[in-house]
Design an enzyme around this catalytic site. Structure first.
Site, PDB file in Angstrom:
ATOM      1  N   HIS A   1       3.193   2.751  -8.844  1.00  0.00           N
ATOM      2  CA  HIS A   1       2.954   1.083  -8.992  1.00  0.00           C
ATOM      3  C   HIS A   1       4.291   0.381  -9.676  1.00  0.00           C
ATOM      4  O   HIS A   1       4.721  -0.647  -9.300  1.00  0.00           O
ATOM      5  CB  HIS A   1       1.844   0.595  -9.770  1.00  0.00           C
ATOM      6  CG  HIS A   1       0.547   1.108  -9.037  1.00  0.00           C
ATOM      7  ND1 HIS A   1       0.199   0.912  -7.984  1.00  0.00           N
ATOM      8  CD2 HIS A   1      -0.602   1.842  -9.832  1.00  0.00           C
ATOM      9  CE1 HIS A   1      -0.946   1.181  -7.646  1.00  0.00           C
ATOM     10  NE2 HIS A   1      -1.397   1.808  -8.808  1.00  0.00           N
TER      11      HIS A   1
ATOM     12  N   ASN B   1       1.258   3.166  -3.009  1.00  0.00           N
ATOM     13  CA  ASN B   1       2.002   3.619  -4.283  1.00  0.00           C
ATOM     14  C   ASN B   1       1.608   4.644  -4.835  1.00  0.00           C
ATOM     15  O   ASN B   1       2.195   5.525  -5.457  1.00  0.00           O
ATOM     16  CB  ASN B   1       1.842   2.421  -5.458  1.00  0.00           C
ATOM     17  CG  ASN B   1       2.377   1.112  -4.838  1.00  0.00           C
ATOM     18  OD1 ASN B   1       3.531   1.078  -4.057  1.00  0.00           O
ATOM     19  ND2 ASN B   1       1.988  -0.048  -5.561  1.00  0.00           N
TER      20      ASN B   1
ATOM     21  N   ASP C   1       0.857  -1.101   0.044  1.00  0.00           N
ATOM     22  CA  ASP C   1      -0.043  -0.052   0.141  1.00  0.00           C
ATOM     23  C   ASP C   1       0.696   1.207  -0.242  1.00  0.00           C
ATOM     24  O   ASP C   1       1.940   1.265   0.607  1.00  0.00           O
ATOM     25  CB  ASP C   1      -0.885  -0.039   1.119  1.00  0.00           C
ATOM     26  CG  ASP C   1      -2.148   0.456   0.992  1.00  0.00           C
ATOM     27  OD1 ASP C   1      -2.554   0.922  -0.131  1.00  0.00           O
ATOM     28  OD2 ASP C   1      -2.916   1.003   2.081  1.00  0.00           O
TER      29      ASP C   1
ATOM     30  N   LEU D   1      11.271 -20.939  -1.499  1.00  0.00           N
ATOM     31  CA  LEU D   1      10.529 -19.924  -0.942  1.00  0.00           C
ATOM     32  C   LEU D   1       9.195 -20.063  -1.742  1.00  0.00           C
ATOM     33  O   LEU D   1       9.032 -19.890  -2.997  1.00  0.00           O
ATOM     34  CB  LEU D   1      11.138 -18.495  -1.212  1.00  0.00           C
ATOM     35  CG  LEU D   1      10.447 -17.318  -0.791  1.00  0.00           C
ATOM     36  CD1 LEU D   1      10.036 -17.341   0.540  1.00  0.00           C
ATOM     37  CD2 LEU D   1      10.982 -15.971  -1.348  1.00  0.00           C
TER      38      LEU D   1
ATOM     39  N   SER E   1      -7.183  -6.484  -5.167  1.00  0.00           N
ATOM     40  CA  SER E   1      -8.315  -7.024  -4.483  1.00  0.00           C
ATOM     41  C   SER E   1      -9.476  -7.073  -5.249  1.00  0.00           C
ATOM     42  O   SER E   1      -9.518  -6.522  -6.265  1.00  0.00           O
ATOM     43  CB  SER E   1      -8.346  -6.243  -3.197  1.00  0.00           C
ATOM     44  OG  SER E   1      -8.996  -4.970  -3.571  1.00  0.00           O
TER      45      SER E   1
ATOM     46  N   TRP F   1       2.990   7.710  -2.945  1.00  0.00           N
ATOM     47  CA  TRP F   1       4.219   7.864  -3.352  1.00  0.00           C
ATOM     48  C   TRP F   1       4.463   8.767  -4.516  1.00  0.00           C
ATOM     49  O   TRP F   1       5.161   9.767  -4.758  1.00  0.00           O
ATOM     50  CB  TRP F   1       4.848   6.489  -3.476  1.00  0.00           C
ATOM     51  CG  TRP F   1       6.487   6.678  -3.678  1.00  0.00           C
ATOM     52  CD1 TRP F   1       7.297   6.382  -2.837  1.00  0.00           C
ATOM     53  CD2 TRP F   1       7.098   6.606  -5.002  1.00  0.00           C
ATOM     54  NE1 TRP F   1       8.763   6.370  -3.445  1.00  0.00           N
ATOM     55  CE2 TRP F   1       8.456   6.501  -4.764  1.00  0.00           C
ATOM     56  CE3 TRP F   1       6.626   6.712  -6.233  1.00  0.00           C
ATOM     57  CZ2 TRP F   1       9.440   6.678  -5.797  1.00  0.00           C
ATOM     58  CZ3 TRP F   1       7.452   6.928  -7.305  1.00  0.00           C
ATOM     59  CH2 TRP F   1       8.835   6.674  -7.030  1.00  0.00           C
TER      60      TRP F   1
HETATM   61  C1  FPP Z   1      -1.861  -0.507  -3.454  1.00  0.00           C
HETATM   62  O1  FPP Z   1      -1.194   1.112  -3.311  1.00  0.00           O
HETATM   63  C2  FPP Z   1      -1.249  -1.082  -4.501  1.00  0.00           C
HETATM   64  C3  FPP Z   1      -1.785  -1.772  -5.541  1.00  0.00           C
HETATM   65  C4  FPP Z   1      -3.223  -1.854  -5.474  1.00  0.00           C
HETATM   66  C5  FPP Z   1      -1.080  -2.336  -6.637  1.00  0.00           C
HETATM   67  C6  FPP Z   1       0.000  -3.300  -5.977  1.00  0.00           C
HETATM   68  C7  FPP Z   1       0.651  -3.915  -7.409  1.00  0.00           C
HETATM   69  C8  FPP Z   1       2.070  -3.815  -7.635  1.00  0.00           C
HETATM   70  C9  FPP Z   1       2.989  -3.059  -6.920  1.00  0.00           C
HETATM   71  C10 FPP Z   1       2.227  -4.543  -8.887  1.00  0.00           C
HETATM   72  C11 FPP Z   1       3.014  -5.891  -8.102  1.00  0.00           C
HETATM   73  C12 FPP Z   1       2.897  -7.097  -9.088  1.00  0.00           C
HETATM   74  C13 FPP Z   1       3.018  -8.233  -8.806  1.00  0.00           C
HETATM   75  C14 FPP Z   1       2.710  -9.230  -9.953  1.00  0.00           C
HETATM   76  C15 FPP Z   1       3.164  -8.783  -7.476  1.00  0.00           C
HETATM   77  P1  FPP Z   1      -2.487   2.079  -3.724  1.00  0.00           P
HETATM   78  O2  FPP Z   1      -2.652   2.327  -5.161  1.00  0.00           O
HETATM   79  O3  FPP Z   1      -3.606   1.802  -3.013  1.00  0.00           O
HETATM   80  O4  FPP Z   1      -1.849   3.291  -2.706  1.00  0.00           O
HETATM   81  P2  FPP Z   1      -2.399   4.724  -2.201  1.00  0.00           P
HETATM   82  O5  FPP Z   1      -3.202   4.072  -0.980  1.00  0.00           O
HETATM   83  O6  FPP Z   1      -1.251   5.587  -1.664  1.00  0.00           O
HETATM   84  O7  FPP Z   1      -3.391   5.318  -3.358  1.00  0.00           O
END
Ligand code: FPP
Length: 218
Positions: A19, A4, A2, A113, A47, A7
């Site tokens: 992301h 991204n 969480d 792993l 999700s 950030w």
């Molecule tokens: C939540 O941050 C993050 C996500 C919904 C996506 C996470 C996915 C990746 C990093 C890609 C990884 C890929 C694999 C195959 C493992 P947010 O967007 O909710 O951030 P915010 O809360 O700051 O808006």
């Protein structure tokens, strides 16, 4: 994973850049996990609720999963990671489904792993899907106890969760592995996922190791 979006926003970048930066955390994290002897790690990537995001963000995430699978799976395979995916496979684009299957097949015999990626995953959906399969199998009420129920989860072989790491300071469970986290310890950090480092991962493990787990006992 969480934080991204935040950030990226702090850098006046599009959310997609957050992301992308989040993906870069994966290799160092899995490397550290392998090094300290973590056997199972589950990453919450998408999700069942994330479909409600704007269409272009959902599309970006699906493209990023594909890109990440192609870029990282061969390396993960060489490092002995076994990849599995948790969640409802329906609604996922065919290209993503194909990548999932290929990754699972390629890494099926690795044993260093176990990496589970929760994709189109919801803890409640998992419980509902388990109940549906229990009913479909014709089990009687007296046949269903906790151990039987757990065999109907998406990945019955996954051990109970020891530690949940929650980045970006959120103090909620957000539908993550509801059954499996019954006795999990939590490590919550304000660090946004793209800034989550090997050092902080080890700090989380140390914090976990110093706790006394009583599981309702004394
Ligand atoms: C939540 O941050 C993050 C996500 C919904 C996506 C996470 C996915 C990746 C990093 C890609 C990884 C890929 C694999 C195959 C493992 P947010 O967007 O909710 O951030 P915010 O809360 O700051 O808006």
């Amino acid at each position: 994973m969480d934080g991204n979006g935040r950030w990226a926003e702090r850098r006046r970048l599009p959310r997609a850049a957050g992301h992308r930066a989040g993906v870069e955390v994966l290799t160092p994290l899995l490397e550290a996990a392998g090094r300290v002897g973590v056997r199972t790690l589950t990453l919450y990537a998408f999700s069942t609720e994330n479909w409600a995001r704007p269409e272009d963000e959902v599309d970006t995430l699906m493209s990023l999963f594909l890109e990440t699978a192609h870029a990282k799976v061969p390396d993960l395979n060489e490092r002995g990671a076994r990849l599995r995916f948790l969640g409802r496979r329906e609604y996922l684009p065919a290209s993503v489904l194909e990548a999932i299957q290929e990754a699972e097949e390629l890494t099926a015999h690795n044993d260093k792993l176990d990496v589970y990626v929760a994709l189109n995953y919801g803890g409640r959906s998992e419980i509902v899907d388990a109940v549906r399969r229990i009913v479909a199998d014709g089990l009687l009420p007296e046949d269903v106890d906790e151990a039987t129920f757990a065999r109907y989860l998406y990945a019955p072989e996954v051990p109970e969760v020891d530690l949940v790491i929650r980045t970006s300071g959120e103090l909620r469970v957000s539908n993550f592995l509801l059954w499996q986290i019954a006795y999990a310890e939590f490590y919550v950090t304000d660090t946004l996922w793209p800034d989550f480092s090997q050092e902080e991962f080890l700090q989380a493990i140390e914090s976990f190791a110093s706790r006394s787990r009583r599981r309702g006992g004394v």
